[in-house]
Motif scaffolding. Structure first.
Motif, PDB file in Angstrom:
ATOM      1  N   ILE A 337      27.834  39.938  47.464  1.00  0.00           N
ATOM      2  CA  ILE A 337      28.630  38.897  48.113  1.00  0.00           C
ATOM      3  C   ILE A 337      29.250  38.047  47.017  1.00  0.00           C
ATOM      4  O   ILE A 337      28.531  37.510  46.156  1.00  0.00           O
ATOM      5  N   VAL A 338      30.572  37.947  47.026  1.00  0.00           N
ATOM      6  CA  VAL A 338      31.288  37.151  46.027  1.00  0.00           C
ATOM      7  C   VAL A 338      32.223  36.203  46.772  1.00  0.00           C
ATOM      8  O   VAL A 338      33.035  36.646  47.597  1.00  0.00           O
ATOM      9  N   ALA A 339      32.107  34.918  46.491  1.00  0.00           N
ATOM     10  CA  ALA A 339      32.949  33.920  47.145  1.00  0.00           C
ATOM     11  C   ALA A 339      33.821  33.223  46.099  1.00  0.00           C
ATOM     12  O   ALA A 339      33.460  33.158  44.923  1.00  0.00           O
ATOM     13  N   ILE A 378      20.385  42.163  47.334  1.00  0.00           N
ATOM     14  CA  ILE A 378      21.720  41.612  47.553  1.00  0.00           C
ATOM     15  C   ILE A 378      21.954  40.493  46.546  1.00  0.00           C
ATOM     16  O   ILE A 378      21.089  39.632  46.347  1.00  0.00           O
ATOM     17  N   THR A 379      23.106  40.494  45.896  1.00  0.00           N
ATOM     18  CA  THR A 379      23.455  39.415  44.994  1.00  0.00           C
ATOM     19  C   THR A 379      24.509  38.528  45.639  1.00  0.00           C
ATOM     20  O   THR A 379      25.329  38.989  46.442  1.00  0.00           O
ATOM     21  N   VAL A 380      24.477  37.245  45.281  1.00  0.00           N
ATOM     22  CA  VAL A 380      25.435  36.271  45.803  1.00  0.00           C
ATOM     23  C   VAL A 380      25.962  35.459  44.621  1.00  0.00           C
ATOM     24  O   VAL A 380      25.185  34.800  43.923  1.00  0.00           O
ATOM     25  N   ASN A 381      27.250  35.534  44.385  1.00  0.00           N
ATOM     26  CA  ASN A 381      27.862  34.849  43.247  1.00  0.00           C
ATOM     27  C   ASN A 381      29.205  34.266  43.659  1.00  0.00           C
ATOM     28  O   ASN A 381      29.721  34.554  44.737  1.00  0.00           O
ATOM     29  N   ALA A 382      29.764  33.460  42.763  1.00  0.00           N
ATOM     30  CA  ALA A 382      31.086  32.879  43.024  1.00  0.00           C
ATOM     31  C   ALA A 382      31.920  32.897  41.756  1.00  0.00           C
ATOM     32  O   ALA A 382      31.400  32.753  40.643  1.00  0.00           O
ATOM     33  N   VAL A 383      33.218  33.074  41.935  1.00  0.00           N
ATOM     34  CA  VAL A 383      34.181  32.854  40.871  1.00  0.00           C
ATOM     35  C   VAL A 383      34.836  31.501  41.125  1.00  0.00           C
ATOM     36  O   VAL A 383      35.060  31.119  42.275  1.00  0.00           O
ATOM     37  N   ALA A 384      35.113  30.773  40.044  1.00  0.00           N
ATOM     38  CA  ALA A 384      35.743  29.458  40.169  1.00  0.00           C
ATOM     39  C   ALA A 384      37.014  29.454  39.322  1.00  0.00           C
ATOM     40  O   ALA A 384      36.974  29.129  38.129  1.00  0.00           O
ATOM     41  N   VAL A 417      44.671  38.887  38.149  1.00  0.00           N
ATOM     42  CA  VAL A 417      43.799  39.981  37.740  1.00  0.00           C
ATOM     43  C   VAL A 417      42.573  39.472  36.980  1.00  0.00           C
ATOM     44  O   VAL A 417      41.522  40.118  36.975  1.00  0.00           O
ATOM     45  N   ASP A 418      42.672  38.303  36.346  1.00  0.00           N
ATOM     46  CA  ASP A 418      41.508  37.754  35.647  1.00  0.00           C
ATOM     47  C   ASP A 418      40.385  37.425  36.631  1.00  0.00           C
ATOM     48  O   ASP A 418      39.206  37.682  36.358  1.00  0.00           O
ATOM     49  N   VAL A 419      40.748  36.861  37.768  1.00  0.00           N
ATOM     50  CA  VAL A 419      39.761  36.580  38.810  1.00  0.00           C
ATOM     51  C   VAL A 419      39.257  37.886  39.404  1.00  0.00           C
ATOM     52  O   VAL A 419      38.067  38.041  39.699  1.00  0.00           O
ATOM     53  N   ALA A 420      40.159  38.836  39.561  1.00  0.00           N
ATOM     54  CA  ALA A 420      39.783  40.122  40.133  1.00  0.00           C
ATOM     55  C   ALA A 420      38.797  40.870  39.250  1.00  0.00           C
ATOM     56  O   ALA A 420      37.840  41.482  39.746  1.00  0.00           O
ATOM     57  N   GLU A 421      38.992  40.843  37.946  1.00  0.00           N
ATOM     58  CA  GLU A 421      38.075  41.534  37.042  1.00  0.00           C
ATOM     59  C   GLU A 421      36.683  40.899  37.093  1.00  0.00           C
ATOM     60  O   GLU A 421      35.668  41.607  37.044  1.00  0.00           O
ATOM     61  N   ALA A 422      36.621  39.587  37.187  1.00  0.00           N
ATOM     62  CA  ALA A 422      35.324  38.919  37.301  1.00  0.00           C
ATOM     63  C   ALA A 422      34.638  39.301  38.605  1.00  0.00           C
ATOM     64  O   ALA A 422      33.422  39.536  38.642  1.00  0.00           O
ATOM     65  N   THR A 423      35.410  39.388  39.669  1.00  0.00           N
ATOM     66  CA  THR A 423      34.856  39.798  40.961  1.00  0.00           C
ATOM     67  C   THR A 423      34.325  41.227  40.890  1.00  0.00           C
ATOM     68  O   THR A 423      33.244  41.535  41.408  1.00  0.00           O
ATOM     69  N   GLY A 436      23.326  34.259  41.950  1.00  0.00           N
ATOM     70  CA  GLY A 436      23.255  32.805  41.953  1.00  0.00           C
ATOM     71  C   GLY A 436      24.141  32.165  40.900  1.00  0.00           C
ATOM     72  O   GLY A 436      23.963  30.998  40.556  1.00  0.00           O
ATOM     73  N   GLN A 437      25.139  32.908  40.406  1.00  0.00           N
ATOM     74  CA  GLN A 437      25.988  32.428  39.320  1.00  0.00           C
ATOM     75  C   GLN A 437      27.328  31.917  39.857  1.00  0.00           C
ATOM     76  O   GLN A 437      27.865  32.434  40.844  1.00  0.00           O
ATOM     77  N   VAL A 438      27.878  30.933  39.166  1.00  0.00           N
ATOM     78  CA  VAL A 438      29.232  30.452  39.430  1.00  0.00           C
ATOM     79  C   VAL A 438      29.991  30.586  38.117  1.00  0.00           C
ATOM     80  O   VAL A 438      29.740  29.861  37.159  1.00  0.00           O
TER      81      VAL A 438
END
Length: 449
Positions: A337-339, A378-384, A417-423, A436-438
Motif C-alpha cells: 500500500i503506497v499513499a 503487507i507494507t504501508v508507505n507514503a511518498v511526499a 517519474v521521480d515520484v513513480a520510481e519511488a512508488t 511505515g516510511q514517508v
C-alpha cells in the motif's frame, strides 16, 4: 513547461552570469532509461566504526552486477583511480561521539572525487534504547547526511539507511544507487530486521519484478498518477487505472498506452470500494492512493465546502477504501500500500490548511497501519512529493514557480517519474522490510525536515 533557467545555466553566458550573481546552478539529472539503467562508474565502499556490513551486503547483492555498477574497495588498484559514481559508507559500527571521526576520515577525501550526479549512501544502525552514547552517535549521522546532501552540488545526493539485517537492504540500496533515485536526497530510510516475501523477490525477471502482480492506481489520468501507472507497468504489473468520470478520455489513453484497464469512478462515492472490489476479482497486490485535489484559500476565507471537499478526497476516501479492501481480503498477503502525502503535510503551506491537514493525515495512516498489517507481510508507505513539474505547477505564477524549483539542494523541480520510481521501489517484492516510511521526493527541499 520546461525549466528554461536550467537550460540557461548550461550555456557559457548563463554559467558566467549565474556565477557572477551567485545564483543557483542546477545540474541536469540523469534518470533511468533502458539505455542508461545504471550510474556511470564504480561504487566505492568505505567503513567507519568497529563492525562492517559491507561484505555481507556484497553477498546480498550489493555488487549490482546486473545493473553494471562494479563494487570496489579503496585498495583494489587501478579501479580506485576511476571517478566513483557512488560512495557507500558502512557506519553501522559507530557507537560513540569519538567514533564519528572515522566518518570524517573516510568521506573527507572521497567526496572530492565523486562524479557529477553521484550518490552517497551512509549505512547506520537503529538507535539503541539502552546506550545513549550509541544513540547519540547514530543520530549524529542523520544531521551529517542531511548537511552533506546540501553541500555536494552537481546533482549529487546523500541519504542515510538504518538497517539491522543486510539481506533486507538489497532492493533499497539498488534503488538509491541507481538513476531511479535522482530526485531523492537528505532522506533517512529505516529497514526492518527481515525481508518479507523474499522467495518471490529472488525469482523472476529482474527487469520486471512486478510480473504477475496487479496494481490499482487512483488519479491515473495524468501527471504523477499516469507516471506511476506507466512505471508499474514497465516493471511488469497489470495496472487498473482509476480516475473521475470527467477525466475519462485521458484515463483511457493512459490505460491503452500501458496495456492496462480503465475504471472511471469518484472515490468519494458510497459504493467506491464495492466497485473497486468488483473490478478486481482476483485480488490486488499493489494499492496506490494517488488521487488528490486542492482548493486553496486562507483559513479565514475558506468556506466549509472547500475544506471538506479536500479532506473527503485526499484523506477520508483513502482511509475508507483501504479499510474496505483490507477487510474484504482484496489486498492479499504480501501486498503493498503506497499513499501520496506531500511536503505541505510536513512543513505546512500558506493557503493550504485543508490540503496540508489531509496530507499530514496520510502520514498518520502510514505510521499507525503499517505495524498492524505487518504479520500479513503487507507494507504501508507514503511518498511526499515536493515541487514536481506538472500541469498544475505550470500554472503557478512565474516567481512563485521559480522559488519552488530552486528551494532545494538540487535547485530544480522534480518530474512525475521521480515520484513513480519511488512508488515502484516501495512496491518491489524485495522491499518487504521497508514499511511505515514517508519518503520525501523533493530534491531535499529547504522546507520541513
Amino acid at each position: 513547461m520546461g525549466d528554461r533557467y536550467l537550460h540557461l545555466t548550461r550555456t557559457a553566458p548563463g554559467r558566467f552570469l549565474t556565477r557572477r550573481l551567485g545564483l543557483p546552478q542546477p545540474h541536469p539529472l540523469r534518470r533511468w532509461s533502458a539505455d542508461t539503467p545504471a550510474l556511470d562508474g564504480p561504487l566505492l565502499r568505505l567503513t567507519a566504526g568497529s563492525s562492517a556490513l559491507l561484505e555481507p551486503l556484497s553477498d546480498a547483492g550489493l555488487s549490482l552486477t546486473d545493473a553494471g555498477l562494479p563494487l570496489i574497495a579503496p585498495d583494489e588498484g587501478p579501479a580506485e583511480r576511476r571517478t566513483p559514481a557512488a560512495l557507500v559508507l558502512d557506519a553501522t559500527g559507530v557507537s560513540s561521539a569519538t567514533g564519528l571521526a572515522e566518518v570524517h576520515a573516510a568521506l573527507h577525501p572521497a567526496v572530492r572525487s565523486l562524479g557529477a550526479g553521484g550518490r552517497v549512501v551512509v549505512l547506520g544502525s537503529p538507535l539503541a534504547a539502552d546506550d545513549h552514547h550509541q544513540a547519540a552517535a547514530q543520530q549524529a549521522l542523520e544531521g551529517f547526511t542531511r548537511s552533506l546532501g546540501k553541500e555536494l552540488g552537481s546533482g549529487r545526493t546523500a541519504n542515510l539507511v538504518r538497517l539491522t539485517a543486510p539481506a533486507a537492504a538489497a532492493s533499497t540500496l539498488r534503488f538509491l544507487l541507481s538513476p531511479k533515485s535522482a530526485y531523492i536526497s537528505g532522506q533517512v530510510i529505516e529497514i526492518a530486521g527481515r525481508a518479507v516475501d523474499g522467495e518471490r523477490a529472488a525469482g523472476g525477471d529482474p527487469a520486471r519484478p512486478l510480473a504477475g502482480r496487479t496494481a490499482l492506481v487512483t488519479g491515473a489520468a495524468r501527471g504523477i498518477g499516469a507516471a506511476v501507472a506507466e512505471t508499474l507497468a514497465r516493471d511488469g504489473a497489470d495496472v487498473l487505472c482509476l480516475d473521475v468520470p470527467p477525466a475519462e478520455a485521458e484515463l483511457r489513453a493512459t490505460a491503452d498506452r500501458i496495456g492496462g484497464t480503465a475504471l472511471t469512478l469518484d472515490i468519494t462515492a458510497a459504493d467506491a470500494a464495492d466497485r473497486i472490489t468488483a473490478a478486481l476479482p482476483d485480488g490486488l497486490d499493489i494499492l496506490v492512493h494517488n488521487a488528490g485535489i486542492t482548493r486553496d484559500r486562507r483559513l479565514a476565507n475558506m468556506p466549509a465546502d472547500r475544506w471538506s471537499s479536500v479532506l473527503d478526497v485526499n484523506l477520508t476516501a483513502v482511509l475508507d477504501i483501504t479499510d474496505a479492501l483490507l477487510k474484504a481480503g482484496v489486498v492479499g498477503d504480501g501486498g503493498r500500500i503506497v499513499a501520496t502525502s506531500s511536503i505541505a503535510g510536513i512543513a505546512g503551506n500558506t493557503g493550504q490548511t485543508n490540503y496540508a491537514a489531509s496530507k499530514a493525515g496520510i502520514i498518520g495512516l502510514v505510521r499507525s497501519l503499517a505495524p498492524r498489517v505487518a504479520d500479513r507481510g503487507i507494507t504501508v508507505n507514503a511518498v511526499a512529493p515536493g515541487f514536481i513539474e506538472t500541469r498544475m505547477t505550470a500554472a503557478v505564477p512565474l516567481f512563485v514557480r521559480e522559488a519552488g524549483r530552486r528551494m532545494n539542494s538540487l535547485a530544480q523541480g522534480g518530474l512525475p517519474v521521480d515520484v513513480a520510481e519511488a512508488t515502484a521501489w516501495f512496491a518491489h517484492p524485495g522491499s518487504g522490510a521497508v514499511t511505515g516510511q514517508v519518503l520525501r521526493v523533493c530534491g531535499q527541499s529547504l522546507l520541513g525536515a
